[in-house]
Scaffold this motif. Structure first.
Motif, PDB file in Angstrom:
ATOM      1  N   SER A  51     -31.471 -23.945 -17.889  1.00  0.00           N
ATOM      2  CA  SER A  51     -30.456 -23.032 -17.361  1.00  0.00           C
ATOM      3  C   SER A  51     -29.039 -23.570 -17.505  1.00  0.00           C
ATOM      4  N   ARG A  52     -28.894 -24.877 -17.663  1.00  0.00           N
ATOM      5  CA  ARG A  52     -27.555 -25.462 -17.867  1.00  0.00           C
ATOM      6  C   ARG A  52     -26.913 -24.956 -19.148  1.00  0.00           C
ATOM      7  N   PHE A  53     -27.714 -24.430 -20.076  1.00  0.00           N
ATOM      8  CA  PHE A  53     -27.214 -24.023 -21.391  1.00  0.00           C
ATOM      9  C   PHE A  53     -27.041 -22.519 -21.523  1.00  0.00           C
ATOM     10  N   VAL A  54     -27.181 -21.782 -20.429  1.00  0.00           N
ATOM     11  CA  VAL A  54     -27.086 -20.325 -20.498  1.00  0.00           C
ATOM     12  C   VAL A  54     -25.977 -19.798 -19.593  1.00  0.00           C
ATOM     13  N   ALA A  55     -25.420 -18.662 -19.998  1.00  0.00           N
ATOM     14  CA  ALA A  55     -24.384 -17.997 -19.214  1.00  0.00           C
ATOM     15  C   ALA A  55     -25.029 -17.254 -18.044  1.00  0.00           C
ATOM     16  N   PRO A  56     -24.270 -17.016 -16.987  1.00  0.00           N
ATOM     17  CA  PRO A  56     -24.815 -16.289 -15.831  1.00  0.00           C
ATOM     18  C   PRO A  56     -25.283 -14.873 -16.174  1.00  0.00           C
ATOM     19  N   ASP A  57     -24.686 -14.273 -17.191  1.00  0.00           N
ATOM     20  CA  ASP A  57     -25.054 -12.909 -17.579  1.00  0.00           C
ATOM     21  C   ASP A  57     -26.018 -12.880 -18.770  1.00  0.00           C
ATOM     22  N   LEU A  58     -26.819 -13.932 -18.920  1.00  0.00           N
ATOM     23  CA  LEU A  58     -27.778 -14.038 -20.023  1.00  0.00           C
ATOM     24  C   LEU A  58     -28.646 -12.787 -20.131  1.00  0.00           C
ATOM     25  N   GLN A  59     -28.827 -12.321 -21.364  1.00  0.00           N
ATOM     26  CA  GLN A  59     -29.736 -11.209 -21.646  1.00  0.00           C
ATOM     27  C   GLN A  59     -30.807 -11.706 -22.605  1.00  0.00           C
ATOM     28  N   ILE A  60     -32.069 -11.531 -22.227  1.00  0.00           N
ATOM     29  CA  ILE A  60     -33.204 -11.979 -23.026  1.00  0.00           C
ATOM     30  C   ILE A  60     -34.059 -10.765 -23.361  1.00  0.00           C
ATOM     31  N   ARG A  61     -34.483 -10.685 -24.615  1.00  0.00           N
ATOM     32  CA  ARG A  61     -35.461  -9.681 -25.031  1.00  0.00           C
ATOM     33  C   ARG A  61     -36.580 -10.413 -25.754  1.00  0.00           C
ATOM     34  N   PHE A  62     -37.769 -10.365 -25.176  1.00  0.00           N
ATOM     35  CA  PHE A  62     -38.964 -10.959 -25.780  1.00  0.00           C
ATOM     36  C   PHE A  62     -39.647  -9.919 -26.660  1.00  0.00           C
ATOM     37  N   THR A  63     -40.543 -10.381 -27.482  1.00  0.00           N
ATOM     38  CA  THR A  63     -41.352  -9.505 -28.315  1.00  0.00           C
ATOM     39  C   THR A  63     -41.876  -8.336 -27.482  1.00  0.00           C
ATOM     40  N   GLY A  64     -41.829  -7.147 -28.062  1.00  0.00           N
ATOM     41  CA  GLY A  64     -42.266  -5.960 -27.343  1.00  0.00           C
ATOM     42  C   GLY A  64     -41.167  -5.346 -26.492  1.00  0.00           C
ATOM     43  N   GLY A  65     -39.959  -5.899 -26.560  1.00  0.00           N
ATOM     44  CA  GLY A  65     -38.834  -5.361 -25.810  1.00  0.00           C
ATOM     45  C   GLY A  65     -38.793  -5.764 -24.354  1.00  0.00           C
ATOM     46  N   ARG A  66     -39.524  -6.816 -23.973  1.00  0.00           N
ATOM     47  CA  ARG A  66     -39.527  -7.273 -22.583  1.00  0.00           C
ATOM     48  C   ARG A  66     -38.164  -7.868 -22.225  1.00  0.00           C
ATOM     49  N   ALA A  67     -37.486  -7.263 -21.265  1.00  0.00           N
ATOM     50  CA  ALA A  67     -36.172  -7.740 -20.843  1.00  0.00           C
ATOM     51  C   ALA A  67     -36.323  -8.785 -19.750  1.00  0.00           C
ATOM     52  N   MET A  68     -35.535  -9.846 -19.876  1.00  0.00           N
ATOM     53  CA  MET A  68     -35.525 -10.917 -18.889  1.00  0.00           C
ATOM     54  C   MET A  68     -34.083 -11.368 -18.702  1.00  0.00           C
ATOM     55  N   LYS A  69     -33.841 -12.098 -17.621  1.00  0.00           N
ATOM     56  CA  LYS A  69     -32.478 -12.529 -17.298  1.00  0.00           C
ATOM     57  C   LYS A  69     -32.327 -14.041 -17.139  1.00  0.00           C
ATOM     58  N   ALA A  70     -33.454 -14.787 -17.126  1.00  0.00           N
ATOM     59  CA  ALA A  70     -33.348 -16.215 -16.838  1.00  0.00           C
ATOM     60  C   ALA A  70     -34.454 -16.992 -17.541  1.00  0.00           C
ATOM     61  N   PRO A  71     -34.184 -18.260 -17.881  1.00  0.00           N
ATOM     62  CA  PRO A  71     -35.213 -19.090 -18.502  1.00  0.00           C
ATOM     63  C   PRO A  71     -36.510 -19.154 -17.694  1.00  0.00           C
ATOM     64  N   ALA A  72     -36.427 -19.113 -16.368  1.00  0.00           N
ATOM     65  CA  ALA A  72     -37.641 -19.166 -15.548  1.00  0.00           C
ATOM     66  C   ALA A  72     -38.548 -17.973 -15.817  1.00  0.00           C
ATOM     67  N   GLU A  73     -37.971 -16.820 -16.135  1.00  0.00           N
ATOM     68  CA  GLU A  73     -38.783 -15.645 -16.465  1.00  0.00           C
ATOM     69  C   GLU A  73     -39.538 -15.863 -17.780  1.00  0.00           C
ATOM     70  N   CYS A  74     -38.908 -16.533 -18.746  1.00  0.00           N
ATOM     71  CA  CYS A  74     -39.584 -16.856 -20.015  1.00  0.00           C
ATOM     72  C   CYS A  74     -40.780 -17.767 -19.744  1.00  0.00           C
ATOM     73  N   SER A  75     -40.568 -18.793 -18.950  1.00  0.00           N
ATOM     74  CA  SER A  75     -41.647 -19.726 -18.624  1.00  0.00           C
ATOM     75  C   SER A  75     -42.781 -19.025 -17.885  1.00  0.00           C
ATOM     76  N   ALA A  76     -42.435 -18.136 -16.968  1.00  0.00           N
ATOM     77  CA  ALA A  76     -43.462 -17.405 -16.213  1.00  0.00           C
ATOM     78  C   ALA A  76     -44.263 -16.490 -17.145  1.00  0.00           C
ATOM     79  N   PHE A  77     -43.589 -15.816 -18.065  1.00  0.00           N
ATOM     80  CA  PHE A  77     -44.293 -14.957 -19.007  1.00  0.00           C
ATOM     81  C   PHE A  77     -45.223 -15.783 -19.897  1.00  0.00           C
ATOM     82  N   ASN A  78     -44.712 -16.895 -20.427  1.00  0.00           N
ATOM     83  CA  ASN A  78     -45.549 -17.751 -21.276  1.00  0.00           C
ATOM     84  C   ASN A  78     -46.772 -18.268 -20.529  1.00  0.00           C
ATOM     85  N   ALA A  79     -46.642 -18.514 -19.244  1.00  0.00           N
ATOM     86  CA  ALA A  79     -47.771 -19.003 -18.451  1.00  0.00           C
ATOM     87  C   ALA A  79     -48.877 -17.950 -18.328  1.00  0.00           C
ATOM     88  N   THR A  80     -48.534 -16.674 -18.494  1.00  0.00           N
ATOM     89  CA  THR A  80     -49.564 -15.630 -18.463  1.00  0.00           C
ATOM     90  C   THR A  80     -50.225 -15.437 -19.817  1.00  0.00           C
TER      91      THR A  80
END
Length: 136
Positions: A28-57
């Protein structure tokens, strides 16, 4: 390590190293507060923790083998586009190992912080094959 002392490509590489540990808090030290993430399939996320949580599933664990980090020509210190491409390797939830799963990520780095992250990989296709719903 401060993002302001790194090149845009090095910012992306360090972010990926941390997110693959996974250490989303450090990433998170490397991302802006208004980070926009789109994962494969158009999954919208806002933070690195959401990426990690998705990968864990989706995986027991997953890592990236980075083949190239490419900074697009014409970028400025104010805004630059960086691509990371390579393959994923890891273990599916059922314990089956995998490797060679292609990925490409696109990052927008503004003033030394990642503001946008787009993620594409072959995982969904591979899961369809594993389920007998498609062939490679």
């Amino acid at each position: 390590m401060s993002s302001t002392t790194l090149s845009p490509g090095a910012i992306v590489d360090e972010f990926l190293r941390l997110i693959m540990i996974p250490d989303p808090a450090a990433a998170s030290r490397f991302v802006a507060p208004d980070l926009q993430i789109r994962f494969t399939g158009g999954r919208a996320m806002k933070a690195p923790a959401e990426c990690s949580a998705f990968n864990a599933t989706r995986y027991q664990w997953v890592k990236k083998k980075i083949d190239a980090t490419e900074t697009v020509a014409g970028g400025t210190d104010d805004e630059t586009v960086v691509y990371s491409r390579g393959t994923l390797y890891g273990v599916w939830p059922d314990g089956t190992p995998f490797e060679g799963n292609r990925y490409v990520d696109r990052y927008v780095v503004r003033r030394s912080l990642i503001t946008q992250m787009d993620v594409w990989n072959d995982s969904a296709e591979w899961l369809l094959v594993r389920a007998g719903l498609a062939t490679l």
